[in-house]
Scaffold this motif. Structure first.
Motif, PDB file in Angstrom:
ATOM      1  N   LEU A   1       0.837  -1.196   0.000  1.00 14.92           N
ATOM      2  CA  LEU A   1       0.000   0.000   0.000  1.00 14.92           C
ATOM      3  C   LEU A   1       0.876   1.250   0.000  1.00 14.92           C
ATOM      4  N   GLY A   2       1.913   1.252   0.815  1.00 16.27           N
ATOM      5  CA  GLY A   2       2.835   2.389   0.838  1.00 16.27           C
ATOM      6  C   GLY A   2       3.510   2.586  -0.504  1.00 16.27           C
ATOM      7  N   SER A   3       3.914   1.493  -1.131  1.00 16.55           N
ATOM      8  CA  SER A   3       4.537   1.573  -2.461  1.00 16.55           C
ATOM      9  C   SER A   3       3.548   2.089  -3.500  1.00 16.55           C
ATOM     10  N   ASP A   4       2.300   1.626  -3.417  1.00 17.84           N
ATOM     11  CA  ASP A   4       1.269   2.073  -4.358  1.00 17.84           C
ATOM     12  C   ASP A   4       1.001   3.567  -4.204  1.00 17.84           C
ATOM     13  N   ILE A   5       0.963   4.022  -2.976  1.00 19.77           N
ATOM     14  CA  ILE A   5       0.731   5.456  -2.733  1.00 19.77           C
ATOM     15  C   ILE A   5       1.886   6.270  -3.303  1.00 19.77           C
ATOM     16  N   LYS A   6       3.099   5.812  -3.079  1.00 16.81           N
ATOM     17  CA  LYS A   6       4.277   6.522  -3.596  1.00 16.81           C
ATOM     18  C   LYS A   6       4.261   6.546  -5.124  1.00 16.81           C
ATOM     19  N   GLN A   7       3.950   5.416  -5.732  1.00 18.75           N
ATOM     20  CA  GLN A   7       3.901   5.332  -7.193  1.00 18.75           C
ATOM     21  C   GLN A   7       2.804   6.246  -7.736  1.00 18.75           C
ATOM     22  N   GLY A   8       1.656   6.237  -7.101  1.00 24.62           N
ATOM     23  CA  GLY A   8       0.554   7.106  -7.529  1.00 24.62           C
ATOM     24  C   GLY A   8       0.920   8.577  -7.430  1.00 24.62           C
ATOM     25  N   ALA A   9       1.607   8.945  -6.369  1.00 27.28           N
ATOM     26  CA  ALA A   9       2.034  10.341  -6.207  1.00 27.28           C
ATOM     27  C   ALA A   9       3.035  10.725  -7.297  1.00 27.28           C
ATOM     28  N   ASN A  10       3.942   9.819  -7.624  1.00 20.46           N
ATOM     29  CA  ASN A  10       4.916  10.095  -8.693  1.00 20.46           C
ATOM     30  C   ASN A  10       4.224  10.246 -10.039  1.00 20.46           C
ATOM     31  N   GLU A  11       3.258   9.372 -10.317  1.00 19.42           N
ATOM     32  CA  GLU A  11       2.522   9.459 -11.577  1.00 19.42           C
ATOM     33  C   GLU A  11       1.741  10.764 -11.662  1.00 19.42           C
ATOM     34  N   ALA A  12       1.119  11.157 -10.569  1.00 16.72           N
ATOM     35  CA  ALA A  12       0.372  12.419 -10.554  1.00 16.72           C
ATOM     36  C   ALA A  12       1.303  13.605 -10.777  1.00 16.72           C
ATOM     37  N   ALA A  13       2.482  13.563 -10.178  1.00 18.63           N
ATOM     38  CA  ALA A  13       3.449  14.645 -10.364  1.00 18.63           C
ATOM     39  C   ALA A  13       3.910  14.716 -11.815  1.00 18.63           C
ATOM     40  N   ASP A  14       4.159  13.563 -12.421  1.00 20.11           N
ATOM     41  CA  ASP A  14       4.579  13.536 -13.826  1.00 20.11           C
ATOM     42  C   ASP A  14       3.492  14.106 -14.738  1.00 20.11           C
ATOM     43  N   LYS A  15       2.246  13.712 -14.503  1.00 23.83           N
ATOM     44  CA  LYS A  15       1.141  14.203 -15.325  1.00 23.83           C
ATOM     45  C   LYS A  15       0.947  15.707 -15.132  1.00 23.83           C
ATOM     46  N   THR A  16       1.157  16.173 -13.922  1.00 22.64           N
ATOM     47  CA  THR A  16       1.035  17.604 -13.652  1.00 22.64           C
ATOM     48  C   THR A  16       2.106  18.384 -14.395  1.00 22.64           C
ATOM     49  N   LYS A  17       3.329  17.843 -14.432  1.00 14.88           N
ATOM     50  CA  LYS A  17       4.413  18.507 -15.164  1.00 14.88           C
ATOM     51  C   LYS A  17       4.086  18.590 -16.651  1.00 14.88           C
ATOM     52  N   VAL A  18       3.580  17.498 -17.217  1.00 13.83           N
ATOM     53  CA  VAL A  18       3.234  17.473 -18.644  1.00 13.83           C
ATOM     54  C   VAL A  18       2.112  18.479 -18.923  1.00 13.83           C
ATOM     55  N   ALA A  19       1.080  18.477 -18.083  1.00 16.40           N
ATOM     56  CA  ALA A  19      -0.046  19.394 -18.284  1.00 16.40           C
ATOM     57  C   ALA A  19       0.409  20.847 -18.161  1.00 16.40           C
ATOM     58  N   ALA A  20       1.282  21.133 -17.217  1.00 20.43           N
ATOM     59  CA  ALA A  20       1.788  22.500 -17.057  1.00 20.43           C
ATOM     60  C   ALA A  20       2.607  22.926 -18.274  1.00 20.43           C
ATOM     61  N   ALA A  21       3.410  22.016 -18.801  1.00 19.57           N
ATOM     62  CA  ALA A  21       4.205  22.331 -19.996  1.00 19.57           C
ATOM     63  C   ALA A  21       3.291  22.589 -21.193  1.00 19.57           C
ATOM     64  N   GLN A  22       2.256  21.769 -21.353  1.00 11.95           N
ATOM     65  CA  GLN A  22       1.317  21.960 -22.457  1.00 11.95           C
ATOM     66  C   GLN A  22       0.572  23.289 -22.315  1.00 11.95           C
ATOM     67  N   ALA A  23       0.168  23.599 -21.094  1.00 14.65           N
ATOM     68  CA  ALA A  23      -0.533  24.863 -20.867  1.00 14.65           C
ATOM     69  C   ALA A  23       0.393  26.039 -21.174  1.00 14.65           C
ATOM     70  N   GLY A  24       1.657  25.931 -20.795  1.00 15.28           N
ATOM     71  CA  GLY A  24       2.628  26.986 -21.094  1.00 15.28           C
ATOM     72  C   GLY A  24       2.824  27.164 -22.585  1.00 15.28           C
ATOM     73  N   ASP A  25       2.906  26.051 -23.306  1.00 16.26           N
ATOM     74  CA  ASP A  25       3.057  26.116 -24.764  1.00 16.26           C
ATOM     75  C   ASP A  25       1.844  26.778 -25.418  1.00 16.26           C
ATOM     76  N   LYS A  26       0.651  26.402 -24.965  1.00 18.00           N
ATOM     77  CA  LYS A  26      -0.574  26.990 -25.522  1.00 18.00           C
ATOM     78  C   LYS A  26      -0.657  28.482 -25.206  1.00 18.00           C
ATOM     79  N   LEU A  27      -0.253  28.835 -24.006  1.00 18.81           N
ATOM     80  CA  LEU A  27      -0.263  30.248 -23.611  1.00 18.81           C
ATOM     81  C   LEU A  27       0.708  31.049 -24.469  1.00 18.81           C
ATOM     82  N   LYS A  28       1.875  30.501 -24.687  1.00 20.53           N
ATOM     83  CA  LYS A  28       2.884  31.171 -25.513  1.00 20.53           C
ATOM     84  C   LYS A  28       2.385  31.338 -26.944  1.00 20.53           C
ATOM     85  N   ALA A  29       1.803  30.270 -27.509  1.00 19.46           N
ATOM     86  CA  ALA A  29       1.284  30.335 -28.878  1.00 19.46           C
ATOM     87  C   ALA A  29       0.159  31.367 -28.970  1.00 19.46           C
TER      88      ALA A  29
END
Length: 115
Positions: A54-82
């Motif tokens: 369970l602890g490993s699953d929580i850690k993995q889920g948090a890492n996945e959420a952080a990765d998706k947040t980084k991608v979404a922020a980068a995409q939003a930045g690109d769209k804003l710039k365009a």
């Protein structure tokens, strides 16, 4: 669980206060025994593979959420710039067009004034 355990212990302690000295001592020993058994059981539960997984699953889920947040922020930045670049280009084009219309109107007025 902790509150329930404390409530049970408090209830037993109040019961002991009304009992004879030997009964109080026996109950006190029983409570100490229960307390140590609860502590040991908690340690056993914490050491089970399911809790560790369970602890490993929580850690993995948090890492996945952080990765998706980084991608979404980068995409939003690109769209804003365009969008900002397009708005700048549109503004520049509109300003040139307005300047040309103003020049044409001034030239027309100048021609009328000379005639």
């Amino acid at each position: 669980m902790r509150t329930t355990t404390l409530a049970v212990i408090l209830g037993l302690w109040l019961s002991v206060a009304a009992c004879s000295k030997p009964t109080q001592e026996k109950t006190s020993q029983d409570l100490k025994s229960v307390g140590s058994e609860v502590g040991a059981a908690a340690k056993q539960v914490a050491a089970t593979p399911a809790v560790k997984d369970l602890g490993s699953d929580i850690k993995q889920g948090a890492n996945e959420a952080a990765d998706k947040t980084k991608v979404a922020a980068a995409q939003a930045g690109d769209k804003l710039k365009a969008g900002a670049e397009k708005a700048g280009a549109d503004l520049k084009s509109s300003a040139k067009e307005a300047g040309a219309k103003t020049d044409a109107a001034l030239n027309k007025a100048k021609d009328k004034a000379q005639n």
